[in-house]
Scaffold this motif. Structure first.
Motif, PDB file in Angstrom:
ATOM      1  N   SER A 158      -5.699  42.057  94.193  1.00  0.00           N
ATOM      2  CA  SER A 158      -4.916  43.157  94.177  1.00  0.00           C
ATOM      3  C   SER A 158      -5.543  44.946  94.204  1.00  0.00           C
ATOM      4  O   SER A 158      -7.104  44.539  93.822  1.00  0.00           O
ATOM      5  N   LEU A 159      -4.981  46.068  94.604  1.00  0.00           N
ATOM      6  CA  LEU A 159      -5.329  46.658  94.694  1.00  0.00           C
ATOM      7  C   LEU A 159      -5.715  48.023  92.940  1.00  0.00           C
ATOM      8  O   LEU A 159      -5.251  46.984  91.574  1.00  0.00           O
ATOM      9  N   LYS A 160      -6.524  48.509  92.635  1.00  0.00           N
ATOM     10  CA  LYS A 160      -6.447  48.953  91.189  1.00  0.00           C
ATOM     11  C   LYS A 160      -5.406  49.964  91.571  1.00  0.00           C
ATOM     12  O   LYS A 160      -5.208  50.559  92.099  1.00  0.00           O
ATOM     13  N   ALA A 161      -4.532  50.102  89.892  1.00  0.00           N
ATOM     14  CA  ALA A 161      -3.914  50.031  89.631  1.00  0.00           C
ATOM     15  C   ALA A 161      -4.009  51.306  88.772  1.00  0.00           C
ATOM     16  O   ALA A 161      -5.069  51.497  87.716  1.00  0.00           O
ATOM     17  N   PHE A 162      -3.159  52.768  88.367  1.00  0.00           N
ATOM     18  CA  PHE A 162      -2.890  53.576  86.953  1.00  0.00           C
ATOM     19  C   PHE A 162      -2.167  53.671  86.764  1.00  0.00           C
ATOM     20  O   PHE A 162      -1.077  53.810  87.570  1.00  0.00           O
ATOM     21  N   LYS A 163      -2.551  54.733  85.551  1.00  0.00           N
ATOM     22  CA  LYS A 163      -1.124  54.655  84.599  1.00  0.00           C
ATOM     23  C   LYS A 163      -0.078  55.681  85.435  1.00  0.00           C
ATOM     24  O   LYS A 163      -1.272  56.682  84.869  1.00  0.00           O
ATOM     25  N   THR A 164       1.002  55.704  85.492  1.00  0.00           N
ATOM     26  CA  THR A 164       1.492  57.225  85.266  1.00  0.00           C
ATOM     27  C   THR A 164       2.429  57.690  84.252  1.00  0.00           C
ATOM     28  O   THR A 164       3.053  56.711  83.774  1.00  0.00           O
ATOM     29  N   THR A 165       2.168  58.537  84.182  1.00  0.00           N
ATOM     30  CA  THR A 165       3.499  59.565  83.124  1.00  0.00           C
ATOM     31  C   THR A 165       3.852  60.399  83.780  1.00  0.00           C
ATOM     32  O   THR A 165       3.118  61.719  83.118  1.00  0.00           O
ATOM     33  N   LEU A 166       5.819  60.620  83.835  1.00  0.00           N
ATOM     34  CA  LEU A 166       6.190  62.010  83.881  1.00  0.00           C
ATOM     35  C   LEU A 166       6.563  62.981  82.840  1.00  0.00           C
ATOM     36  O   LEU A 166       7.036  62.217  81.368  1.00  0.00           O
ATOM     37  N   SER A 167       6.351  64.417  82.806  1.00  0.00           N
ATOM     38  CA  SER A 167       6.691  65.141  81.671  1.00  0.00           C
ATOM     39  C   SER A 167       7.996  65.130  81.369  1.00  0.00           C
ATOM     40  O   SER A 167       8.544  64.957  82.428  1.00  0.00           O
ATOM     41  N   THR A 168       8.996  65.380  80.027  1.00  0.00           N
ATOM     42  CA  THR A 168       9.881  65.257  80.057  1.00  0.00           C
ATOM     43  C   THR A 168      11.100  66.887  80.494  1.00  0.00           C
ATOM     44  O   THR A 168      12.186  66.126  80.893  1.00  0.00           O
ATOM     45  N   ASP A 169       9.995  67.889  81.535  1.00  0.00           N
ATOM     46  CA  ASP A 169      10.811  68.116  82.389  1.00  0.00           C
ATOM     47  C   ASP A 169      10.770  67.308  83.755  1.00  0.00           C
ATOM     48  O   ASP A 169      11.792  68.654  84.256  1.00  0.00           O
ATOM     49  N   GLY A 170       9.784  66.680  83.878  1.00  0.00           N
ATOM     50  CA  GLY A 170      10.310  65.926  85.533  1.00  0.00           C
ATOM     51  C   GLY A 170       9.649  66.702  86.235  1.00  0.00           C
ATOM     52  O   GLY A 170       9.600  66.162  87.629  1.00  0.00           O
ATOM     53  N   ASN A 171       8.851  67.451  85.572  1.00  0.00           N
ATOM     54  CA  ASN A 171       7.778  68.459  87.424  1.00  0.00           C
ATOM     55  C   ASN A 171       5.997  68.283  87.014  1.00  0.00           C
ATOM     56  O   ASN A 171       5.833  68.953  87.745  1.00  0.00           O
ATOM     57  N   LYS A 172       6.019  67.077  86.493  1.00  0.00           N
ATOM     58  CA  LYS A 172       4.742  67.136  85.706  1.00  0.00           C
ATOM     59  C   LYS A 172       3.914  65.583  86.036  1.00  0.00           C
ATOM     60  O   LYS A 172       5.044  64.803  85.353  1.00  0.00           O
ATOM     61  N   LEU A 173       3.510  65.220  86.780  1.00  0.00           N
ATOM     62  CA  LEU A 173       3.000  63.508  86.899  1.00  0.00           C
ATOM     63  C   LEU A 173       1.558  63.461  86.147  1.00  0.00           C
ATOM     64  O   LEU A 173       0.211  64.172  87.416  1.00  0.00           O
ATOM     65  N   GLN A 174       1.227  62.963  85.243  1.00  0.00           N
ATOM     66  CA  GLN A 174      -0.262  62.451  84.755  1.00  0.00           C
ATOM     67  C   GLN A 174      -0.283  61.029  85.350  1.00  0.00           C
ATOM     68  O   GLN A 174       0.504  59.993  85.255  1.00  0.00           O
ATOM     69  N   VAL A 175      -1.916  60.988  85.867  1.00  0.00           N
ATOM     70  CA  VAL A 175      -2.067  59.461  86.778  1.00  0.00           C
ATOM     71  C   VAL A 175      -3.943  59.469  86.303  1.00  0.00           C
ATOM     72  O   VAL A 175      -4.376  60.303  85.641  1.00  0.00           O
ATOM     73  N   THR A 176      -3.683  58.526  85.425  1.00  0.00           N
ATOM     74  CA  THR A 176      -4.857  58.376  84.524  1.00  0.00           C
ATOM     75  C   THR A 176      -5.059  56.800  85.012  1.00  0.00           C
ATOM     76  O   THR A 176      -4.373  56.194  85.077  1.00  0.00           O
ATOM     77  N   ALA A 177      -6.416  56.397  84.826  1.00  0.00           N
ATOM     78  CA  ALA A 177      -7.288  55.378  84.821  1.00  0.00           C
ATOM     79  C   ALA A 177      -7.266  54.326  83.777  1.00  0.00           C
ATOM     80  O   ALA A 177      -6.283  54.927  82.618  1.00  0.00           O
TER      81      ALA A 177
END
Length: 177
Positions: A158-177
């Motif tokens: 498998s590829l290493k996967a990262f967690k993604t979280t979209l802001s409530t306004d839909g303009n910021k995407l956070q990516v974390t290990a």
């Protein structure tokens, strides 16, 4: 000159430096096109940010990103500004961008996925295919699910996967290990 043999992969620049070729000689080879037949698997990707067909920050300092996007420098934790031209492609279903060694894509249904961008089979850079709903390696046609697991091989890991979280306004995407 002391040359040691190992099984480690070496990119062409490293190889030529170990041969003792100076920068002028290297530039002459590049300008003459002598090295075009060499593999580019270990060379950096070109910088072509944005768009629904992909893009990359290519390790450069790009606008629209904050935090650490380099797994070699510690825990991955970065935020992409999806209004920035470098990442606006992620506002479209199927759009993807490369951020250092990570590919971030808007998958079907408007959610996001982020995985390591290098195929676990032979190290080719992957891309996202909306029609397959999968990350795809063009070298030997391995496909990976959004969570990085193998959909079909020859890749077995498998590829290493990262967690993604979209802001409530839909303009910021956070990516974390």
């Amino acid at each position: 000159m002391n040359i040691q043999t190992t099984d480690a992969a070496v990119n062409r620049g490293q190889f030529l430096r170990e041969l003792g070729m100076g920068s002028a000689a290297l530039m002459a080879f590049y300008c003459m096109g002598t090295l075009t037949a060499c593999s580019s698997k270990n060379d950096p990707a070109p910088v072509t940010p944005g768009g629904t067909t992909g893009g990359t920050t290519g390790g450069t300092t790009a606008t629209g990103i904050t935090g650490n996007a380099d797994p070699a420098k510690g825990a991955v934790d970065f935020t992409l500004d999806l209004t920035d031209t470098n990442y606006k492609g992620l506002k479209t279903e199927g759009g993807f961008v490369y951020v250092n060694d990570i590919i971030v894509a808007q998958i079907k249904g408007g959610s996001f996925a982020a995985v390591a961008k290098v195929c676990t089979h032979e190290g080719t850079t992957i891309e996202y295919k909306l029609t397959d709903t999968a990350f795809f390696c063009s070298n030997h046609f391995s496909r990976f699910n959004a969570d990085g697991t193998v959909k079909n091989g020859p890749a077995a890991k498998s590829l290493k996967a990262f967690k993604t979280t979209l802001s409530t306004d839909g303009n910021k995407l956070q990516v974390t290990a």
